[in-house]
Structure formats: C-alpha cells, structure tokens
Enzyme design. Structure first.
Site, PDB file in Angstrom:
ATOM      1  N   ASP A   5       0.828  -1.203   0.000  1.00 30.69           N
ATOM      2  CA  ASP A   5       0.000   0.000   0.000  1.00 30.69           C
ATOM      3  C   ASP A   5       0.864   1.255   0.000  1.00 30.69           C
ATOM      4  O   ASP A   5       0.496   2.273   0.571  1.00 30.69           O
ATOM      5  CB  ASP A   5      -0.935   0.003   1.219  1.00 30.69           C
ATOM      6  CG  ASP A   5      -1.993   1.093   1.131  1.00 30.69           C
ATOM      7  OD1 ASP A   5      -2.345   1.488   0.015  1.00 30.69           O
ATOM      8  OD2 ASP A   5      -2.435   1.569   2.199  1.00 30.69           O
ATOM      9  N   CYS A  26     -27.636  -7.500  -1.590  1.00 30.82           N
ATOM     10  CA  CYS A  26     -27.358  -6.764  -0.351  1.00 30.82           C
ATOM     11  C   CYS A  26     -26.831  -5.361  -0.641  1.00 30.82           C
ATOM     12  O   CYS A  26     -25.960  -5.165  -1.496  1.00 30.82           O
ATOM     13  CB  CYS A  26     -26.341  -7.531   0.485  1.00 30.82           C
ATOM     14  SG  CYS A  26     -25.882  -6.709   2.027  1.00 30.82           S
ATOM     15  N   CYS A  51     -23.822  -1.913   3.005  1.00 26.77           N
ATOM     16  CA  CYS A  51     -22.722  -0.952   3.054  1.00 26.77           C
ATOM     17  C   CYS A  51     -23.128   0.395   2.468  1.00 26.77           C
ATOM     18  O   CYS A  51     -22.752   1.450   2.992  1.00 26.77           O
ATOM     19  CB  CYS A  51     -21.494  -1.509   2.334  1.00 26.77           C
ATOM     20  SG  CYS A  51     -21.755  -1.916   0.589  1.00 26.77           S
ATOM     21  N   CYS A  64     -19.032   0.616   6.928  1.00 19.92           N
ATOM     22  CA  CYS A  64     -19.446  -0.271   5.833  1.00 19.92           C
ATOM     23  C   CYS A  64     -18.991  -1.703   6.069  1.00 19.92           C
ATOM     24  O   CYS A  64     -19.630  -2.651   5.606  1.00 19.92           O
ATOM     25  CB  CYS A  64     -18.938   0.259   4.493  1.00 19.92           C
ATOM     26  SG  CYS A  64     -17.132   0.355   4.340  1.00 19.92           S
TER      27      CYS A  64
END
Length: 408
Positions: A176, A233, A236, A286
């Site tokens: 990252d 779904c 989130c 979320c």
C-alpha cells in the site's frame, strides 16, 4: 526465468503459498499481469475528480495511450510499472485483534461506541502497529525464500518505470505504498471479490485484513479469479454516514470519512462535519454492517493489538495530547503520518458533535449527566481556542458553536 517447465512452476507456486502461510500470512495467491479491463474504470474515476486531494492516484502515467487516446496508467500496466514482471504474488494478513477468542458480538460492540458521544473512534486497522512495516518485512522474507529456492541471485527493481541491470530473478515488494491496484489483483488471484463498498471480501475472512504484493519475473500460473457474492445486499451503501458509496462499486473519496480524516489536508467541509460523528481516524461502518464479516478472523500476530488504549479512549483524553506526546505515543503507528495538527482538527469536529448532542439532551432533561458532559467538552475545546494553527482554531470555533444549534 522463462526456462522453467509448467510442472516446475506449478510446484513452485504451491511452495510459495505454503511458505507464505509459514511466514504468518493468512492466504497467498497468484495473479496475472493483465489489468486492461480495470484501466478504463480507474481513468474514469480519476477524470471525475473522486480521488480528491489524493494526487498520487493520478500520477505514474504511462507513455502509451489508453482507449480514447488518453494517457494510460502504470497502475494498470504492471510490466511498465516494474519492467520484467510476469506475475504478482498477493497476500492477505488479518488485522482484527482479539486477546483470546474473537467475541461473536465484536461488530455490535464497535457499533455501540459510535453511539457514545465521548468515545474517540479510531478505525480498527490503525489501533496497533503500522501495518506497512509488518507486511513489508514478511513479504521481503517470502521473496528471498523464492530466490533461494530457485538458486537465483535476487534483485530488486528501482523506482516505478526504472530498473537496475537485469538480474536472474527480479522482484519488488508493495505494501500500500506505491501505485498498485491491490484489490483488483487480489480479486483476480481469488483472495476474494470486490464488494459494493469497493473493498475486498472473502467468504472465509470477511474484509478485516491487509493486502500486500510481490511483483516477480517468474511466469507463475495464476489462480482463477473469484466470483462475487454480494447478491442484492446494499447494507454498506445504506449505512455510509456521508453517502460516499454512491452506488454499487462506486466510491466518492471526497465524502468518505476515512479520506476526510486521513488524506484530506485542509478544512473538512462544514456540511460533512456533523456526519462524521465521533470518528477521529478512519471509518469502519461499511465493514461492520457487512454480513460477510461474521466470518472475520482474528489476527495471529500481536502487532495489531491496540496501543495507547485506542480501542477505548475518550475524546477529551486524546485532545489533551500536546505535539510531543502525540509524536511519542504514535511512534510506529500509521496515525503518526497525519501529524498533530490534523489529529486536533479531527477531534475538534468530534467534540463539536458530542457537545451538540449533550447540549440537546441537557435541554430536554437537566437532571441527566448531559450538562456535565457538555461542560467537559466545552472546556476541552476552549483549551485549544488560541492554538497556533489556523486550521485547528477554525474547527474549534465551529465545534463550540454547535452548542447553540442542538441539532441532530
């Protein structure tokens, strides 16, 4: 390194997965280097400005054009980003800490803290040691083991787009910290699938984990891409406090609380401040409501155990830290990079929201503890009213003014 037979490469891939688990990774898979399908989506997201002040997202342009004649992105062109790359080893590392067994109601406990106005809520991943160092060390060891196993002298490429003299085995480790589409790579390597919140989801581990990569000059056989399992779904999307998830797989970082409290360097937009609540570094909402996180697993490493009581700290306690104390306490933490000024900015917003809530409750029933809480928040804010930073002073002034609004 193209002389190895398919059988040898398959055996090496199996070894790499095993070695990765021995080094503490929770799963290790292999992805190919063709991200051409992802490039148009990345370029469209950048063109819309949804990356906000994260200018690094728009850097590392390719010398070759993308569809439509626009400059391409090295993020999606791995063999240009790191010349010689033929495959990517991608690894998952759980970070959800539990001193013993992970409580079944851990998500409910985290959500409950969001309703406590005096609680300073720090994203779970940032409560312990800086993950960059933890993952980089282990990925480096894995790369070195690969080099030893194939009897090669290992070489590490230089900066993106450049490389040293071609060694027999070339690799580069990412945590990252460079332009890598890590979720895309992890999904293609079957570590999981991209959820509607844009994070990676795993059927076995939810989403509470870090990702790391090793670009290698070995034509390792890739794993099959994962299939999505979000179905209908929208938890989130529905729960995002600021509406930053604008639709399935669509994120406007400029509205995301994680972006606002970590990446954004200037004043937080006033219309978003009340929506931030008591979140002072990052946001897990979320993930906390995602049904797949009932399968989240605790980290095996102690590196991510909460430091400085960041899993239970109060806003007034953290707001009292002077810069020297902040620097000392946050040594080795990912939080340190935002600096003391933005730390105070974030907590001032949270204190303003807490003050508004306590003042409203006190007005409705003065017999509660709300007036005392309001007084504590007010005193903490006034202690920073003359802070040398104009950024801090402006957020403190806004926060103090919230007592008069008493709005939800």
């Amino acid at each position: 390194m193209t002389s190895h037979s398919p059988e040898v490469l398959r055996a090496l891939a199996d070894d790499i997965r095993r070695w990765g688990r021995e080094l503490g990774f929770d799963d290790v898979r292999i992805a190919g280097v063709d991200l051409s399908e992802a490039e148009p989506r990345l370029l469209a997201w950048l063109a819309s400005g949804r990356h906000g002040q994260m200018d690094y997202m728009a850097k590392h342009r390719s010398e070759h054009s993308a569809a439509g004649g626009e400059p391409g992105s090295l993020r999606a062109r791995l063999a240009e980003l790191v010349p010689g790359t033929l495959a990517v080893i991608t690894a998952r590392f759980n970070y959800l800490h539990a001193p013993r067994a992970l409580p079944e109601d851990w998500r409910e406990r985290e959500l409950a803290r969001l309703g406590a106005d005096d609680a300073a809520v720090v994203s779970i991943y940032a409560r312990g040691r800086d993950y960059h160092k933890v993952l980089r060390n282990r990925l480096q060891k894995l790369a070195e083991r690969i080099a030893t196993s194939i009897g090669a002298s290992a070489g590490t490429p230089g900066k993106a787009g450049q490389a040293d003299a071609e060694p027999p085995f070339q690799y580069r480790v990412f945590t990252d910290s460079a332009p890598v589409l890590e979720v895309e790579l992890a999904a293609r390597a079957s570590l999981g699938w991209r959820g509607k919140h844009t994070l990676l989801l795993s059927r076995e581990a939810g989403s509470m984990f870090f990702l790391g990569e090793i670009f290698v000059s070995l034509p390792l056989p890739p794993d099959e891409p994962a299939q999505g399992h979000c179905g209908n779904c929208t938890s989130c999307i529905d729960t995002c406090p600021t509406g930053a998830i604008t639709g399935p797989y669509q994120l406007d970082a400029r509205r995301c609380i994680s972006y606002l409290t970590i990446e954004h360097k200037d004043a937080i937009p006033e219309d978003l401040r009340p929506l931030i609540g008591n979140r002072i570094y990052g946001c897990d909402d979320c993930q906390l409501v995602c049904p797949w996180n009932k399968y989240a697993r605790a980290a095996a490493a102690e590196d991510f155990a909460p430091r400085n009581g960041l899993d239970r700290a109060a806003l007034t306690e953290l707001f009292a830290w002077e810069e020297e104390e902040f620097e000392q306490r946050m040594q080795g933490s990912a939080i340190r990079r935002i600096g003391h000024e933005r730390w105070l900015r974030n907590i001032a917003v949270a204190l303003g929201n807490a003050l508004r809530k306590a003042a409203r409750e006190g007005a409705q029933d003065s017999a509660t503890q709300a007036p005392a809480r309001a007084a504590a928040y007010r005193a903490a804010l006034r202690s920073r009213a003359a802070h040398p930073s104009a950024l801090v002073r402006e957020h403190v002034q806004w926060a103090l003014a919230q007592e008069a609004t008493q709005e939800s």
